[in-house]
Motif scaffolding. Structure first.
Motif, PDB file in Angstrom:
ATOM      1  N   PHE A  25      37.830  35.603  33.405  1.00 23.98           N
ATOM      2  CA  PHE A  25      38.285  34.697  32.355  1.00 23.98           C
ATOM      3  C   PHE A  25      37.257  34.620  31.238  1.00 23.98           C
ATOM      4  CE2 PHE A  25      38.319  30.425  30.503  1.00 23.98           C
ATOM      5  CZ  PHE A  25      39.629  30.347  30.043  1.00 23.98           C
ATOM      6  N   ARG A  26      35.989  34.432  31.613  1.00 25.60           N
ATOM      7  CA  ARG A  26      34.922  34.326  30.605  1.00 25.60           C
ATOM      8  C   ARG A  26      34.807  35.597  29.776  1.00 25.60           C
ATOM      9  NH1 ARG A  26      31.056  30.108  30.626  1.00 25.60           N
ATOM     10  NH2 ARG A  26      30.418  31.314  28.822  1.00 25.60           N
ATOM     11  N   VAL A  27      34.927  36.745  30.404  1.00 25.80           N
ATOM     12  CA  VAL A  27      34.828  38.018  29.691  1.00 25.80           C
ATOM     13  C   VAL A  27      35.981  38.157  28.698  1.00 25.80           C
ATOM     14  CG1 VAL A  27      34.979  40.536  29.950  1.00 25.80           C
ATOM     15  CG2 VAL A  27      33.508  39.205  31.478  1.00 25.80           C
ATOM     16  N   VAL A  28      37.190  37.847  29.141  1.00 21.34           N
ATOM     17  CA  VAL A  28      38.374  38.023  28.290  1.00 21.34           C
ATOM     18  C   VAL A  28      38.353  37.057  27.110  1.00 21.34           C
ATOM     19  CG1 VAL A  28      40.891  37.860  28.202  1.00 21.34           C
ATOM     20  CG2 VAL A  28      39.785  39.022  30.116  1.00 21.34           C
TER      21      VAL A  28
ATOM     22  N   ASP B  69      48.870  34.608  38.373  1.00 17.27           N
ATOM     23  CA  ASP B  69      49.177  33.193  38.567  1.00 17.27           C
ATOM     24  C   ASP B  69      48.120  32.302  37.918  1.00 17.27           C
ATOM     25  OD1 ASP B  69      50.690  31.009  39.783  1.00 17.27           O
ATOM     26  OD2 ASP B  69      48.961  30.792  41.120  1.00 17.27           O
ATOM     27  N   ARG B  70      46.853  32.673  38.059  1.00 16.98           N
ATOM     28  CA  ARG B  70      45.765  31.838  37.548  1.00 16.98           C
ATOM     29  C   ARG B  70      45.501  32.015  36.056  1.00 16.98           C
ATOM     30  NH1 ARG B  70      41.757  30.343  40.940  1.00 16.98           N
ATOM     31  NH2 ARG B  70      40.988  29.228  39.127  1.00 16.98           N
ATOM     32  N   LEU B  71      45.722  33.227  35.506  1.00 11.62           N
ATOM     33  CA  LEU B  71      45.292  33.502  34.137  1.00 11.62           C
ATOM     34  C   LEU B  71      46.410  33.539  33.104  1.00 11.62           C
ATOM     35  CD1 LEU B  71      42.650  36.284  34.926  1.00 11.62           C
ATOM     36  CD2 LEU B  71      42.244  33.852  34.502  1.00 11.62           C
TER      37      LEU B  71
ATOM     38  N   ASN C  60      48.643  31.427  32.224  1.00 12.30           N
ATOM     39  CA  ASN C  60      48.786  30.201  31.429  1.00 12.30           C
ATOM     40  C   ASN C  60      47.815  30.145  30.254  1.00 12.30           C
ATOM     41  OD1 ASN C  60      50.851  29.213  33.045  1.00 12.30           O
ATOM     42  ND2 ASN C  60      49.459  28.103  34.379  1.00 12.30           N
ATOM     43  N   PHE C  61      46.796  30.999  30.276  1.00 13.45           N
ATOM     44  CA  PHE C  61      45.818  31.051  29.202  1.00 13.45           C
ATOM     45  C   PHE C  61      46.084  32.215  28.249  1.00 13.45           C
ATOM     46  CE2 PHE C  61      43.768  29.016  32.825  1.00 13.45           C
ATOM     47  CZ  PHE C  61      43.343  27.831  32.247  1.00 13.45           C
ATOM     48  N   GLY C  62      47.239  32.863  28.402  1.00 14.28           N
ATOM     49  CA  GLY C  62      47.584  33.989  27.538  1.00 14.28           C
ATOM     50  C   GLY C  62      46.868  35.272  27.895  1.00 14.28           C
ATOM     51  N   ILE C  63      46.336  35.343  29.100  1.00 11.80           N
ATOM     52  CA  ILE C  63      45.643  36.546  29.556  1.00 11.80           C
ATOM     53  C   ILE C  63      46.636  37.411  30.310  1.00 11.80           C
ATOM     54  CG2 ILE C  63      43.827  37.408  31.083  1.00 11.80           C
ATOM     55  CD1 ILE C  63      42.231  34.871  30.379  1.00 11.80           C
ATOM     56  N   ASN C  64      46.747  38.670  29.877  1.00  9.92           N
ATOM     57  CA  ASN C  64      47.683  39.605  30.491  1.00  9.92           C
ATOM     58  C   ASN C  64      46.994  40.436  31.554  1.00  9.92           C
ATOM     59  OD1 ASN C  64      49.910  38.899  28.782  1.00  9.92           O
ATOM     60  ND2 ASN C  64      48.872  39.997  27.146  1.00  9.92           N
ATOM     61  N   VAL C  65      47.630  40.486  32.722  1.00 11.49           N
ATOM     62  CA  VAL C  65      47.090  41.226  33.860  1.00 11.49           C
ATOM     63  C   VAL C  65      48.024  42.393  34.143  1.00 11.49           C
ATOM     64  CG1 VAL C  65      46.385  41.065  36.274  1.00 11.49           C
ATOM     65  CG2 VAL C  65      46.149  39.074  34.785  1.00 11.49           C
ATOM     66  N   GLY C  66      47.449  43.578  34.311  1.00  9.96           N
ATOM     67  CA  GLY C  66      48.221  44.774  34.634  1.00  9.96           C
ATOM     68  C   GLY C  66      47.738  45.384  35.928  1.00  9.96           C
ATOM     69  N   VAL C  67      48.496  46.364  36.413  1.00 16.74           N
ATOM     70  CA  VAL C  67      48.131  47.014  37.669  1.00 16.74           C
ATOM     71  C   VAL C  67      48.289  48.521  37.529  1.00 16.74           C
ATOM     72  CG1 VAL C  67      50.437  46.857  38.731  1.00 16.74           C
ATOM     73  CG2 VAL C  67      48.407  46.926  40.181  1.00 16.74           C
ATOM     74  N   LEU C  68      47.385  49.254  38.162  1.00 15.53           N
ATOM     75  CA  LEU C  68      47.424  50.709  38.197  1.00 15.53           C
ATOM     76  C   LEU C  68      47.145  51.136  39.631  1.00 15.53           C
ATOM     77  CD1 LEU C  68      47.572  53.411  36.595  1.00 15.53           C
ATOM     78  CD2 LEU C  68      45.076  53.283  36.427  1.00 15.53           C
ATOM     79  N   VAL C  69      48.216  51.526  40.327  1.00 12.56           N
ATOM     80  CA  VAL C  69      48.090  51.952  41.722  1.00 12.56           C
ATOM     81  C   VAL C  69      48.816  53.275  41.909  1.00 12.56           C
ATOM     82  CG1 VAL C  69      47.810  49.637  42.691  1.00 12.56           C
ATOM     83  CG2 VAL C  69      50.097  50.569  42.397  1.00 12.56           C
TER      84      VAL C  69
END
Length: 184
Positions: free
Chosen positions: A19-22, A47-49, A51-60
Motif C-alpha cells: 500500500f505504501r509503495v503504491v 479485498d484489502r486494497l 477500496n483505495f483504488g489500487i488495482n491488483v492483477g495476477v500472472l500464473v
C-alpha cells in the motif's frame, strides 16, 4: 527477510508495505511459489486494497497467452499496481523493470536458479523475503548481517491457534476439510 510462524501477520505486513509503495507512485510484484497461493493472495490483496483504488492483477501459469499479454500491457500502462505472480514474472524483464518493490512469499520454496534471477535482476530494488521456515542459506545471510532479518515472535491478539489433526485416510474427512476451507 521476515520470519514468523503461520498466522503471525507476514501477509498483513506485505499488504501494508505494498500500500505504501503504491500510494507513493510505485508498483509491486508479489512472488508466490504456487498458483494456489497466488490466487489466495489475489483475493486477500484485492479485498484489502481495492477500496483505495489500487488495482491488483495476477500472472500464473494457467492463463492463456492472450490474458498473459493483457496483464503485461496493463502492467506497463500502470493499470495494475500490485501484481501477484508465480515465478513467471521473474523471467520477463518488463515486470522487473517497472516494479519498485518485490515481496517473495514462502522464499524457501523457490529454487536456486530462481534465487539467482532474484539476486541478479533485483539490483537497486527493495525486496522483502517472507518465510516461516527460511532455507539455511537465506537464514545465514540474515543472521550474519549481510541481509536484514526481522522476526514476528508474537501472534496477533485475536489469532486462533492452528488445529492439527492426525487421522487415517478417509475420503469423507478430506471432503469435509475441503468444504470447510472453501466456505472460509
Amino acid at each position: 527477510l521476515l520470519c514468523g510462524d503461520v498466522g503471525f501477520g507476514k501477509t498483513e505486513l506485505a499488504i501494508r508495505a505494498s500500500f505504501r509503495v503504491v500510494v507513493n507512485g510505485g508498483q509491486v510484484v508479489i512472488l508466490c511459489p504456487t498458483s494456489v497461493l497466488a490466487n489466495q493472495h489475489l483475493n486477500v490483496f484485492t479485498d484489502r486494497l481495492s477500496n483505495f483504488g489500487i488495482n491488483v492483477g495476477v500472472l500464473v501459469g494457467g492463463l492463456n497467452i492472450t490474458k498473459k499479454n493483457q496483464v503485461k500491457v496493463d502492467w506497463v500502462d500502470k493499470k495494475i499496481d500490485v501484481l501477484i505472480s508465480t515465478s513467471a514474472a521473474l523471467y520477463d524483464d518488463v515486470f522487473i523493470k517497472f516494479a519498485s518493490f518485490f515481496v517473495v512469499d514462502e522464499e524457501h520454496r523457490f529454487g536456486v536458479k530462481q534465487k539467482e534471477v532474484l539476486v541478479n535482476k533485483f539490483v537497486n530494488k527493495d525486496v522483502l523475503f517472507m518465510s516461516a521456515t527460511p532455507i539455511p542459506r537465506t537464514l545465514h545471510l540474515g543472521l550474519s548481517g549481510i541481509h536484514n532479518i526481522s522476526t514476528l515472535s508474537s501472534p496477533p491478539v485475536l489469532r486462533k491457534p492452528i488445529n492439527t489433526v492426525v487421522s487415517y485416510f478417509s475420503e469423507s474427512l478430506i471432503k469435509q476439510s475441503i468444504d470447510f476451507e472453501l466456505s472460509r
